[in-house]
Write an enzyme that holds these catalytic residues in place. Structure first.
Site, mmCIF file in Angstrom:
data_model
loop_
_atom_site.group_PDB
_atom_site.id
_atom_site.type_symbol
_atom_site.label_atom_id
_atom_site.label_comp_id
_atom_site.label_asym_id
_atom_site.label_seq_id
_atom_site.Cartn_x
_atom_site.Cartn_y
_atom_site.Cartn_z
ATOM 1 N N VAL A 11 7.080 -11.957 -1.172
ATOM 2 C CA VAL A 11 6.472 -11.233 -2.286
ATOM 3 C C VAL A 11 5.798 -10.000 -1.712
ATOM 4 O O VAL A 11 5.060 -10.093 -0.721
ATOM 5 C CB VAL A 11 5.434 -12.101 -3.022
ATOM 6 N N THR A 33 1.291 -3.670 0.711
ATOM 7 C CA THR A 33 2.734 -3.477 0.796
ATOM 8 C C THR A 33 3.191 -3.365 2.242
ATOM 9 O O THR A 33 2.414 -2.991 3.133
ATOM 10 C CB THR A 33 3.167 -2.210 0.025
ATOM 11 N N SER A 34 4.447 -3.685 2.467
ATOM 12 C CA SER A 34 5.078 -3.605 3.795
ATOM 13 C C SER A 34 4.364 -4.457 4.840
ATOM 14 O O SER A 34 4.451 -4.181 6.039
ATOM 15 C CB SER A 34 5.166 -2.151 4.262
ATOM 16 N N ARG A 35 3.637 -5.458 4.375
ATOM 17 C CA ARG A 35 2.904 -6.358 5.263
ATOM 18 C C ARG A 35 1.821 -5.663 6.093
ATOM 19 O O ARG A 35 1.368 -6.191 7.106
ATOM 20 C CB ARG A 35 3.866 -7.118 6.197
ATOM 21 N N LEU A 36 1.406 -4.479 5.670
ATOM 22 C CA LEU A 36 0.293 -3.788 6.343
ATOM 23 C C LEU A 36 -1.009 -4.191 5.653
ATOM 24 O O LEU A 36 -1.699 -3.368 5.047
ATOM 25 C CB LEU A 36 0.497 -2.274 6.331
#
Length: 205
Positions: free
Chosen positions: A3, A184-187
């Site tokens: 997700v 977002t983008s796992r950051l």
């Protein structure tokens, strides 16, 4: 299964200029407002006599400048672990609002007065259950457990249920508090406050 998290107001080190508690209380309030099931549920991690970790979910019953409070049977596995190694970690997994709060620190028992006040506020069924259950100990069947509750119901019929002698509260006094916010983008945003030094730092996700 992945997700991607939505964007909202970014968490920053400046948010902790007044300490960890205001942000923690705001996040708990947001979890309640979002109607997350059991918003005060937290995963408690302890270690056993061999130094092996054990985790389970408990309910936070106090959150203030002194730390986090929960109640349990002192003879349970977690109670035994904490008496031997009085240090623990708890995480509030507010997945529904894409946040987590982790508090680590030393553990002590709350006062008998605080325990008595909280126990008196519990539903009668929960009070009787605290007497009926030898928490973490094996039981032969569900029926045996239910019969223990029947016996305690009869024992305290017509009277207030007292606090069991082996039941009470633990307080985790924070040494480190970490806030996690999905991005977002796992950051993801990770901000940690170390209480003894009052150091606030951003951690890489």
């Amino acid at each position: 299964m992945r997700v991607d998290y939505k964007e909202d107001a970014d968490l920053d080190v400046a948010n902790l200029r007044d300490g960890w508690l205001p942000v923690a209380q705001q996040w708990l309030a947001a979890a309640i407002e979002a109607r997350i099931p059991e918003p005060n549920a937290m995963v408690l991690a302890t270690v056993d006599a061999d130094g092996r970790p054990a985790s389970r979910t408990v309910l936070c019953k106090g959150l203030d400048a002194r730390g986090v409070v929960f109640y349990t049977n002192y003879d349970s596995d977690k109670g035994t672990h904490l008496r031997r190694t009085p240090y623990a970690s708890v995480t509030f997994p507010w997945i529904g609002i894409e946040r987590q709060l982790t508090i680590r620190g030393t553990v002590s028992t709350v006062s008998t007065e605080a325990t008595a006040a909280y126990f008196a506020s519990r539903p009668r069924g929960s009070q009787l259950g605290a007497w009926a259950s030898q928490q973490s100990r094996p039981v032969a069947s569900r029926e045996e457990l239910e019969q223990a509750l029947v016996k305690m119901t009869e024992r305290f019929d017509g009277q207030d249920v007292p606090v069991p002698p082996n039941w009470g509260g633990f307080r985790i006094e924070p040494e480190t508090v970490e806030f996690w916010q999905g991005r977002t983008s796992r950051l993801h945003n990770r901000i940690r406050l170390t209480i003894p030094t009052q150091q606030v730092e951003r951690l890489q996700p």
